[in-house]
Design a protein around this motif. Structure first.
Motif, PDB file in Angstrom:
ATOM      1  N   LEU A 198       0.844  -1.188   0.000  1.00 22.89           N
ATOM      2  CA  LEU A 198       0.000   0.000   0.000  1.00 22.89           C
ATOM      3  C   LEU A 198       0.883   1.242   0.000  1.00 22.89           C
ATOM      4  O   LEU A 198       1.954   1.266   0.599  1.00 22.89           O
ATOM      5  N   ASP A 199       0.423   2.271  -0.675  1.00 19.79           N
ATOM      6  CA  ASP A 199       1.135   3.543  -0.647  1.00 19.79           C
ATOM      7  C   ASP A 199       0.645   4.382   0.528  1.00 19.79           C
ATOM      8  O   ASP A 199      -0.552   4.393   0.843  1.00 19.79           O
ATOM      9  N   ALA A 200       1.570   5.074   1.179  1.00 16.24           N
ATOM     10  CA  ALA A 200       1.232   5.965   2.291  1.00 16.24           C
ATOM     11  C   ALA A 200       1.457   7.411   1.871  1.00 16.24           C
ATOM     12  O   ALA A 200       2.300   7.696   1.009  1.00 16.24           O
ATOM     13  N   GLU A 201       0.696   8.307   2.460  1.00 14.12           N
ATOM     14  CA  GLU A 201       0.864   9.730   2.206  1.00 14.12           C
ATOM     15  C   GLU A 201       1.885  10.289   3.198  1.00 14.12           C
ATOM     16  O   GLU A 201       1.619  10.352   4.402  1.00 14.12           O
ATOM     17  N   VAL A 202       3.041  10.689   2.695  1.00 12.11           N
ATOM     18  CA  VAL A 202       4.074  11.249   3.556  1.00 12.11           C
ATOM     19  C   VAL A 202       3.709  12.696   3.882  1.00 12.11           C
ATOM     20  O   VAL A 202       3.517  13.524   2.986  1.00 12.11           O
ATOM     21  N   LEU A 203       3.601  12.999   5.173  1.00 11.60           N
ATOM     22  CA  LEU A 203       3.216  14.334   5.630  1.00 11.60           C
ATOM     23  C   LEU A 203       4.418  15.217   5.919  1.00 11.60           C
ATOM     24  O   LEU A 203       4.398  16.423   5.647  1.00 11.60           O
TER      25      LEU A 203
END
Length: 459
Positions: free
Chosen positions: A198-203
């Motif tokens: 899964l891809d994560a949203e880097v904050l």
């Protein structure tokens, strides 16, 4: 820290609590002498050769020691009310009778009244310590070297003989950008390419990220020199606390105060400044979610052979050293996190195996930990938790503490440096790593959709 040093540090806090309770029938007069020895032993623990109750032809000194070219004469007071100007005058006279360049320290458990502060303001060779300084030293939250060096600088450079613990432990040059919003240059999920990942949203990212917590719709990120607050909705960052050598996740208590681990204890920062919430641990403790949302501590200190000494859950009391300790059953070196489930039951997350323990009865059961190198732990409900770890890439899995069922890990396109995991609205936010080239992995704070994540975890 060596096991024998860990035991000595814990013993200092236990002795301090016993003095406060006048345990063992000790009188208040005898407590004074024991208090002197306790402070001397804390200095000895930090490598400073200190002598308690040094007697000579010109009188007695409670504690005497030599540090960085200066002799210090410390007078310790444990009174019920703030002390007045008389002890200030007497210590000033004693220091002036000694070798030029000597310094005096007046350590008052009950603080100082206005007349004492006025008297001290007229001197330039006395330093004032209150209860917060004393407890920070005994608990191992601050080393003797840190406190002495910062105090000496304050009186020598700033002319201030009474500096709060918060000021002493504040960074002189805080980093301008401890975290940076956005994605580090060079990182793409393809750099990890976890199978079915899964891809994560880097904050945000930053080399100094030490821990993660959440409160309402904000993230509280521990960095090397304090705590910063990130509002993902508005992409806004602000400082919440300036404090050197912070470690691990912090905790926002119901009264608005912030708890953060430092060295061998936990610091509480509130409206009254910085104080000591817990200490005496041989390893930096973890702050965990305890019963009914209260902060508990995970003590992973070892005082015996490293292979068999258990970790402990600690329910803090109203004063330093007045707490309740419960065995985690897992070896201290295997404990990585913990959280309350229901009643008196906790999950202790461990390497290889985890443990569900009822602290009221001591009964426990083992559960295989479904991820490698575990660290992050989120309570989903009374029986289920979400855990994170990594093995070439970030892994996320679910444990059912009632049945012992564990899911297969879901893969996420992030890499090592896996740390804390928290809930934020309908998202899971993690500290993990983002490879930007073949040799560099940057710590990042990243967000995953909870529904998508749970949907990818197969029973």
């Amino acid at each position: 820290m060596h096991p024998s040093e860990a035991a000595a540090q814990a013993n200092l806090v236990q002795r301090y609590a016993s003095l406060g309770a006048l345990a063992g029938g000790i009188s208040k007069s005898k407590r004074g002498m024991a208090f002197n020895q306790l402070i001397a032993d804390a200095l000895q623990r930090d490598g400073i050769d200190a002598e308690a109750d040094a007697r000579g032809p010109r009188g007695e000194v409670d504690v005497a020691f030599f540090y960085e070219g200066t002799w210090y004469l410390l007078e310790a007071k444990w009174e019920a009310a703030p002390i007045d100007a008389d002890p200030i005058r007497k210590l000033h006279d004693v220091v002036n009778e000694r070798r030029p360049g000597s310094m005096g320290i007046l350590a008052s458990w009950s603080g100082f009244n206005e007349s004492a502060l006025r008297r001290a303001a007229g001197t330039r060779n006395l330093i004032l310590f209150d209860r917060t300084h004393i407890e920070a030293l005994l608990a191992g939250v601050a080393t003797a070297q840190e406190v002495l060096s910062a105090s000496n600088r304050a009186i020598s450079v700033l002319g201030d003989e009474r500096v709060s613990l918060a000021t002493l432990l504040r960074p002189r040059r805080p980093s301008e950008a401890p975290i940076i919003l956005g994605v580090p240059d060079g990182f793409t999920p393809a750099a990890v390419a976890a199978p079915n990942g899964l891809d994560a949203e880097v904050l945000a990212y930053g080399d100094g990220i030490k821990g993660l917590a959440s409160h309402e719709d904000r993230l509280l990120i521990t960095v090397e020199d304090g705590v910063v607050e990130l509002e993902p909705r508005h992409l806004r960052v602000r400082r919440r606390l300036e404090l050197t050598r912070c470690e691990g996740n912090m905790f926002r208590d119901s009264d608005g105060s912030l708890l953060v681990a430092r060295h061998g204890g936990v610091v509480r920062y509130g409206h009254d400044g910085v104080g000591v919430a817990a200490g005496g641990y041989g390893r930096t403790p973890m702050i965990v979610n305890g019963m009914d949302g209260l902060p508990w501590f995970l003590d992973r200190s070892t005082t015996n052979w490293l292979g068999n000494h258990p970790g402990h859950l600690v329910a803090p009391g109203p004063d330093l050293g007045v707490d309740q300790r419960y065995s985690c059953e897992l070896p201290a070196t295997s404990c990585v996190n913990a959280c309350w489930m229901q009643g008196y039951t906790f999950l202790i997350l461990g390497e290889g195996n985890s443990c569900v323990v009822d602290v009221s009865t001591g009964k426990f059961v083992w559960i295989v930990t479904p991820v490698g190198r575990p660290h992050g732990l989120i309570r989903l409900n009374e029986t289920r938790v979400l855990v994170t770890g990594w093995n070439r890439h970030l892994q996320v899995a679910v444990i059912d503490t009632e049945s012992g069922w564990t899911s297969q890990p879901a893969a996420v396109n992030l890499a090592g440096h896996v740390g804390d995991a928290v809930m934020l609205n309908n998202s899971v936010v993690v500290v993990a790593g983002a490879p930007v080239n073949s040799s560099t992995v940057v710590p990042v704070v990243a967000r995953l959709d909870l529904e998508q994540l749970i949907g990818s975890i197969q029973p």
